[in-house]
Design an enzyme around this catalytic site. Structure first.
Site, PDB file in Angstrom:
ATOM      1  N   ASN A   1       0.810  -1.218   0.000  1.00  0.00           N
ATOM      2  CA  ASN A   1       0.000   0.000   0.000  1.00  0.00           C
ATOM      3  C   ASN A   1       0.852   1.280   0.000  1.00  0.00           C
ATOM      4  OD1 ASN A   1      -2.348   1.477   0.124  1.00  0.00           O
ATOM      5  ND2 ASN A   1      -2.689   1.148   2.323  1.00  0.00           N
TER       6      ASN A   1
ATOM      7  N   HIS B   1     -13.978  -4.626  11.239  1.00  0.00           N
ATOM      8  CA  HIS B   1     -13.578  -3.316  11.761  1.00  0.00           C
ATOM      9  C   HIS B   1     -14.793  -2.460  12.082  1.00  0.00           C
ATOM     10  CE1 HIS B   1      -9.352  -2.814   9.827  1.00  0.00           C
ATOM     11  NE2 HIS B   1      -9.533  -4.047  10.243  1.00  0.00           N
TER      12      HIS B   1
ATOM     13  N   ARG C   1     -12.903  -5.420  15.805  1.00  0.00           N
ATOM     14  CA  ARG C   1     -11.919  -4.406  16.186  1.00  0.00           C
ATOM     15  C   ARG C   1     -12.646  -3.096  16.405  1.00  0.00           C
ATOM     16  NH1 ARG C   1      -7.126  -1.683  12.497  1.00  0.00           N
ATOM     17  NH2 ARG C   1      -8.776  -0.180  12.067  1.00  0.00           N
TER      18      ARG C   1
ATOM     19  N   TYR D   1      -6.746   8.048  12.127  1.00  0.00           N
ATOM     20  CA  TYR D   1      -6.571   6.921  11.210  1.00  0.00           C
ATOM     21  C   TYR D   1      -7.363   5.701  11.683  1.00  0.00           C
ATOM     22  CZ  TYR D   1      -4.401   3.543   8.181  1.00  0.00           C
ATOM     23  OH  TYR D   1      -4.197   2.577   7.232  1.00  0.00           O
TER      24      TYR D   1
ATOM     25  N   ASP E   1      -6.367  -1.509  17.770  1.00  0.00           N
ATOM     26  CA  ASP E   1      -5.093  -1.288  17.067  1.00  0.00           C
ATOM     27  C   ASP E   1      -4.522   0.065  17.460  1.00  0.00           C
ATOM     28  OD1 ASP E   1      -3.020  -1.127  15.232  1.00  0.00           O
ATOM     29  OD2 ASP E   1      -4.238  -1.700  13.498  1.00  0.00           O
TER      30      ASP E   1
ATOM     31  N   HIS F   1      -1.677   1.173  16.128  1.00  0.00           N
ATOM     32  CA  HIS F   1      -0.971   1.652  14.931  1.00  0.00           C
ATOM     33  C   HIS F   1       0.450   2.152  15.180  1.00  0.00           C
ATOM     34  CE1 HIS F   1      -5.079   1.788  12.946  1.00  0.00           C
ATOM     35  NE2 HIS F   1      -4.323   1.064  12.152  1.00  0.00           N
TER      36      HIS F   1
ATOM     37  N   GLU G   1      -3.103  -4.336  19.435  1.00  0.00           N
ATOM     38  CA  GLU G   1      -2.219  -4.499  18.271  1.00  0.00           C
ATOM     39  C   GLU G   1      -1.234  -3.345  18.100  1.00  0.00           C
ATOM     40  OE1 GLU G   1      -4.602  -4.929  14.783  1.00  0.00           O
ATOM     41  OE2 GLU G   1      -2.967  -4.408  13.440  1.00  0.00           O
TER      42      GLU G   1
ATOM     43  N   GLU H   1       2.359  -6.608  11.291  1.00  0.00           N
ATOM     44  CA  GLU H   1       1.828  -6.462   9.933  1.00  0.00           C
ATOM     45  C   GLU H   1       2.834  -5.800   9.002  1.00  0.00           C
ATOM     46  OE1 GLU H   1      -1.704  -4.132  10.949  1.00  0.00           O
ATOM     47  OE2 GLU H   1      -0.830  -2.429   9.900  1.00  0.00           O
TER      48      GLU H   1
ATOM     49  N   ARG I   1       1.228 -10.904  13.138  1.00  0.00           N
ATOM     50  CA  ARG I   1       0.318 -10.201  12.236  1.00  0.00           C
ATOM     51  C   ARG I   1       0.656 -10.308  10.748  1.00  0.00           C
ATOM     52  NH1 ARG I   1      -3.974  -8.612  11.632  1.00  0.00           N
ATOM     53  NH2 ARG I   1      -3.889  -6.355  11.425  1.00  0.00           N
TER      54      ARG I   1
ATOM     55  N   HIS J   1      -2.806 -10.245   8.753  1.00  0.00           N
ATOM     56  CA  HIS J   1      -3.269  -8.933   8.312  1.00  0.00           C
ATOM     57  C   HIS J   1      -4.244  -9.118   7.138  1.00  0.00           C
ATOM     58  CE1 HIS J   1      -1.674  -4.747   6.840  1.00  0.00           C
ATOM     59  NE2 HIS J   1      -2.635  -4.587   7.714  1.00  0.00           N
TER      60      HIS J   1
ATOM     61  N   ASP K   1      -6.061  -3.522   1.553  1.00  0.00           N
ATOM     62  CA  ASP K   1      -4.871  -3.416   0.696  1.00  0.00           C
ATOM     63  C   ASP K   1      -4.167  -4.761   0.507  1.00  0.00           C
ATOM     64  OD1 ASP K   1      -4.527  -1.795   3.391  1.00  0.00           O
ATOM     65  OD2 ASP K   1      -2.570  -2.688   3.053  1.00  0.00           O
TER      66      ASP K   1
ATOM     67  N   GLU L   1      -7.991 -11.228  10.045  1.00  0.00           N
ATOM     68  CA  GLU L   1      -8.622  -9.915   9.838  1.00  0.00           C
ATOM     69  C   GLU L   1      -9.389  -9.942   8.514  1.00  0.00           C
ATOM     70  OE1 GLU L   1      -5.804  -6.733   9.418  1.00  0.00           O
ATOM     71  OE2 GLU L   1      -7.313  -5.184   9.682  1.00  0.00           O
TER      72      GLU L   1
ATOM     73  N   TRP M   1       4.454   6.360  12.790  1.00  0.00           N
ATOM     74  CA  TRP M   1       3.280   6.167  11.984  1.00  0.00           C
ATOM     75  C   TRP M   1       2.082   5.826  12.825  1.00  0.00           C
ATOM     76  CZ3 TRP M   1      -0.863   3.854  10.259  1.00  0.00           C
ATOM     77  CH2 TRP M   1      -1.383   4.433   9.100  1.00  0.00           C
TER      78      TRP M   1
HETATM   79  C1  GCO Z   1      -4.802  -3.154  10.069  1.00  0.00           C
HETATM   80  C2  GCO Z   1      -3.919  -2.089   9.613  1.00  0.00           C
HETATM   81  C3  GCO Z   1      -4.119  -1.554   8.267  1.00  0.00           C
HETATM   82  C4  GCO Z   1      -2.941  -0.767   7.784  1.00  0.00           C
HETATM   83  C5  GCO Z   1      -2.897  -0.702   6.326  1.00  0.00           C
HETATM   84  C6  GCO Z   1      -1.693   0.036   5.828  1.00  0.00           C
HETATM   85  O1  GCO Z   1      -4.631  -3.571  11.179  1.00  0.00           O
HETATM   86  O2  GCO Z   1      -5.607  -3.581   9.275  1.00  0.00           O
HETATM   87  O3  GCO Z   1      -3.292  -1.353  10.568  1.00  0.00           O
HETATM   88  O4  GCO Z   1      -5.305  -0.917   8.097  1.00  0.00           O
HETATM   89  O5  GCO Z   1      -2.951   0.494   8.335  1.00  0.00           O
HETATM   90  O6  GCO Z   1      -2.884  -2.003   5.849  1.00  0.00           O
HETATM   91  O7  GCO Z   1      -1.475  -0.232   4.507  1.00  0.00           O
HETATM   92 MG    MG Z   2      -2.967  -2.839  12.166  1.00  0.00          MG
END
Ligand code: GCO
Ligand code: MG
Length: 408
Positions: free
Chosen positions: A37, A122, A147, A159, A216, A218, A242, A268, A289, A318, A322, A345, A408
């Site tokens: 992605n 999600h 989630r 995000y 999550d 992130h 996560e 991930e 992940r 994951h 994407d 997921e 990030w």
């Molecule tokens: C998740 C993720 C994703 C990522 C994305 C980035 O747990 O699914 O954190 O949503 O942010 O795949 O490309």
């Molecule tokens: Mg994630």
């Protein structure tokens, strides 16, 4: 049997995907996912410029030898671009082998170890009320694991949170923004850490103890912040928490683990067994992940998960949108066969994406099952794909209140 043609297909049905198509001299066609992605064309060029010439004329059945050739023979090892490219080749070759055998792919990986792969969806909302509505919608769709993410008071868009109620599981709430430079979001870990426990409290009050809940972070916390978050969520019995820290510093997880019994999922963005060595050997995490797509394919991910199994660590592949339907199908075949499967997921792909790939896996009773047809059970429609040309897209960037770029 020999490889006759290797094609790198890039299309953007809702979002960008990189697909590898390998055709044998007998006319068997295998597909692999190499989508990374926001950096898609790096993998596409790696495949077409550096990998395709090595594959033409090779025996498609030599999966292990091809994997080693691309990994050890490249001199430059590891990293998301290389390992996604290797994954695309690996999955396409497994698809071919299974079609030639006349079996669904999971049968070649040892056969089914369960009826279906438990999946989580999600749910999100800009506030708790919207989130609760979204959790209700997911339960109605049959999800038993969900989630939960919300906006944070005082911050703007966050995000992973849908911008309006009723978004349900829609694929576009973790977008890479198309046709523009990255969006910039504000991030304040103190505000977030104050807010999250009250969100879990409300969700548990509404839905009771049975629902499996995930969250999550992130990659955004320091180890001590992560430890505090894990501790503050213990009463809410999460299935997992996560990506609490960026985690390339694997040793940092010792501190987190020491302070909390909340189960941890990480990886991930990891690509090989080396990224997990300390995390697994010291039992610092509970779930791996990595998906098939970013970790060197079925062959690469199985190396990681076999090691994980020795430490009672399970898979948590994951599965955002994407990861293409090709990558998702590959993860499901592996997940069905693995002994130490944990959860998958599952963000639903858009209708445009499904029109290109026609995925045949099914979702029922909270779980996913790969198709019973020979191979992966996914195809690629060139005509439909041609309607969706590639468009450059970026994930957002997070900055602290003073403007500093955040993890990030
Ligand atoms: C998740 C993720 C994703 C990522 C994305 C980035 O747990 O699914 O954190 O949503 O942010 O795949 O490309
Ligand atoms: Mg994630």
């Amino acid at each position: 049997m020999r490889i006759r043609e290797v094609e790198v297909l890039v299309a953007s049905p809702g979002r960008n995907f990189v697909t590898l198509r390998i055709t044998t001299d007998d006319g068997v066609v295998g597909l692999g996912d190499g989508t990374l992605n926001g950096r898609e064309l790096a993998v596409a060029a790696y495949l077409s410029e550096h990998v395709a010439p090595l594959l033409e004329g090779r025996d498609p059945h030599a999966i292990e030898d091809t994997w080693q050739l691309l990994y050890r023979g490249a001199y430059w090892r590891r990293g998301p671009v290389t390992m996604s490219a290797i994954a695309a080749v690996d999955v396409a070759l497994w698809d071919i082998k299974a079609q030639v055998a006349g079996l669904p792919l999971y049968q070649l990986l040892g056969g089914a170890s369960r009826e279906r792969c438990l999946a989580y969806g999600h749910a999100s909302g800009v506030d708790v009320a919207e989130l609760i509505e979204s959790v209700h919608a997911h339960r109605e769709q049959g999800f038993r694991a969900i989630r939960v993410q919300t906006g944070v008071p005082g911050l703007g868009p966050v995000y992973g949170v849908a911008s309006s109620a009723g978004g349900g599981e829609r694929y576009d709430f973790e977008p890479a923004r198309r046709g523009a430079l990255p969006a910039e979001e504000r991030w304040d870990s103190r505000a977030y850490l104050r807010h999250v426990p009250s969100v879990m409290e409300s969700v548990r009050q509404e839905f009771g103890p049975e629902l499996m809940l995930l969250h999550d972070a992130h990659h955004r916390l320091t180890p001590i912040e992560a430890a505090r978050l894990g501790k503050s969520l213990e009463a809410y019995d999460l299935f997992w928490l996560e990506d609490v820290t960026p985690a390339e510093n694997q040793e940092a997880l010792r501190l987190v683990r020491h302070h909390t019994t909340t189960p941890l999922a990480i990886g991930e963005v990891f690509n090989t067994v080396w990224d997990y060595r300390t995390l697994l050997a010291e039992q610092l995490i509970d779930y791996v992940r990595s998906p098939v797509t970013h970790a060197g394919g079925i062959t690469g991910l199985r190396r990681i998960l076999d090691l994980a199994g020795q430490y009672q660590v399970r898979s948590g592949m994951h599965g955002p949108t994407d990861v293409s339907p090709v990558g998702m199908a590959a993860s499901l075949h592996l997940g069905l066969a693995l002994h130490n499967f944990g959860i998958q997921e599952y963000m639903l792909h858009s209708a445009e994406t499904n029109a290109v790939f026609s995925p045949r896996f099914t979702f029922d009773d909270g779980g996913l099952r790969p198709s019973e047809e020979p191979g992966l059970g996914v195809s690629y429609d060139d005509e439909v794909a041609a309607r969706f040309p590639y468009e450059r897209a970026y994930l957002p960037i997070a900055r602290r209140p003073d403007g500093t770029v955040h993890d990030w």
